[in-house]
Structures are given as C-alpha cells and as structure tokens.
Scaffold this active site. Structure first.
Site, PDB file in Angstrom:
ATOM      1  N   TYR A   8       0.854  -1.195   0.000  1.00 54.16           N
ATOM      2  CA  TYR A   8       0.000   0.000   0.000  1.00 54.16           C
ATOM      3  C   TYR A   8       0.886   1.240   0.000  1.00 54.16           C
ATOM      4  CZ  TYR A   8      -3.872  -3.078   1.483  1.00 54.16           C
ATOM      5  OH  TYR A   8      -4.812  -4.077   1.585  1.00 54.16           O
ATOM      6  N   GLY A   9       0.852   1.945  -1.107  1.00 56.58           N
ATOM      7  CA  GLY A   9       1.727   3.111  -1.251  1.00 56.58           C
ATOM      8  C   GLY A   9       3.189   2.718  -1.278  1.00 56.58           C
TER       9      GLY A   9
END
Length: 172
Positions: A31-32
């Site tokens: 995530y990211g």
C-alpha cells in the site's frame, strides 16, 4: 493505488481514529509501496502498545506476481517492522495467496510460524479473495486468522460458513 493522498491529512485521520477509540489498523507493504506503514509508524510511535497492527506480505508491486518465498517474506517483514517503527507485528497476513500456493508450498505456513516463534509477529493469517478460500484455509490447514470481505452488501462469509468455521476452530 487509490489516487493522490496528502500525508498530513492521513496522519490527522489516523490520530483522530485513535482518539475516538479505534485501535486496529490494517495495512500492507504494497500500500503506497510502504508509505501506509510509514505513516502508521510515525503516528503511533511511542504508543505502539496501544494499537493492534496488521500488515500483509507477498506482493512487491501490483503489476508483478506475488512472492511467497521464505527469503522474500522475511525481507518484507523486516522492512515492514522498520517502517512501522516496531519490533513486532500483531498480525502478518499473506496477501491473496492462491489455494495452490498453500497446497503446493506448505513451507509458507511454517515460515509464518517461525516468525511467530521468533516474536516478530503475534499471529498470522491470510487475506483471501473469497470467503470460500478462507473456509478451506481454516478447516484444512488450521490457519488462525482470515481476512475477507464482509459487509451488508457482501454476506458470502456468512452464507458459505466461514464465520461458523472460524468460531468452531477458534480462528479470527
């Protein structure tokens, strides 16, 4: 993967969630590309014992196949711990493993158990694409935790018996 974000807004949202009683935070190394874990680590630095953090491993990028090898899982966990500013993760989940991965590579669950024995994780589980995969993981392989969709619009976890199987076997 969900568009542009503002770190200041994200930090404020995490802090506000905690202030109103939310203490469980779920993220992933992908995530990211580590950004989500880094923000959680920043916000909860100094009060780690007051939150429960779940993260995931397996994917290195959304456009590449996952890697569930022992070497990758260990590297991913160590990098997650650094970003989270913690010496343990409450729940480490394999990110969307296929049933073939679990059936063909029983060593992947042994690897997670080793991390637990080392104190790097409190427990482990699977983040699955379908509740049916969760039932199989609990019933056939004794996986202690499953993450899947369950909401008012998606009741498959209830309908397929996942919640009953989890309760019967003490899984979460």
């Amino acid at each position: 993967s969900y568009g542009e974000t503002d770190d200041r807004v994200s930090r404020n949202a995490l802090a506000r969630a905690f202030d109103v009683g939310i203490n469980f935070f779920d993220t992933s190394s992908v995530y990211g590309y580590g950004r989500s874990e880094r923000l959680i680590g920043e916000v909860f630095h100094g009060r780690r014992d007051q939150v429960v953090i779940a993260t995931k491993a397996g994917f290195t990028a959304y456009d590449r196949p996952p890697d569930y090898s022992t070497a990758h899982l260990r590297r991913s966990l160590e990098e997650s711990l650094q970003r989270l500013r913690s010496d343990y993760v409450d729940l480490l989940q394999l990110h969307n493993p296929t049933s073939e991965v679990l059936h063909e590579n029983r060593g992947v669950l042994r690897t997670l158990e080793i991390f637990r024995q080392e104190g790097k994780i409190r427990t482990y589980g699977l983040s699955v694409k379908s509740p049916e995969e969760g039932v199989a993981a609990i019933c056939k392989q004794g996986v202690p935790a499953i993450q899947t969709n369950l909401n008012m619009m998606d009741l498959r976890a209830l309908d397929c018996g996942l919640l009953a199987a989890a309760e019967e076997r003490g899984a979460v």
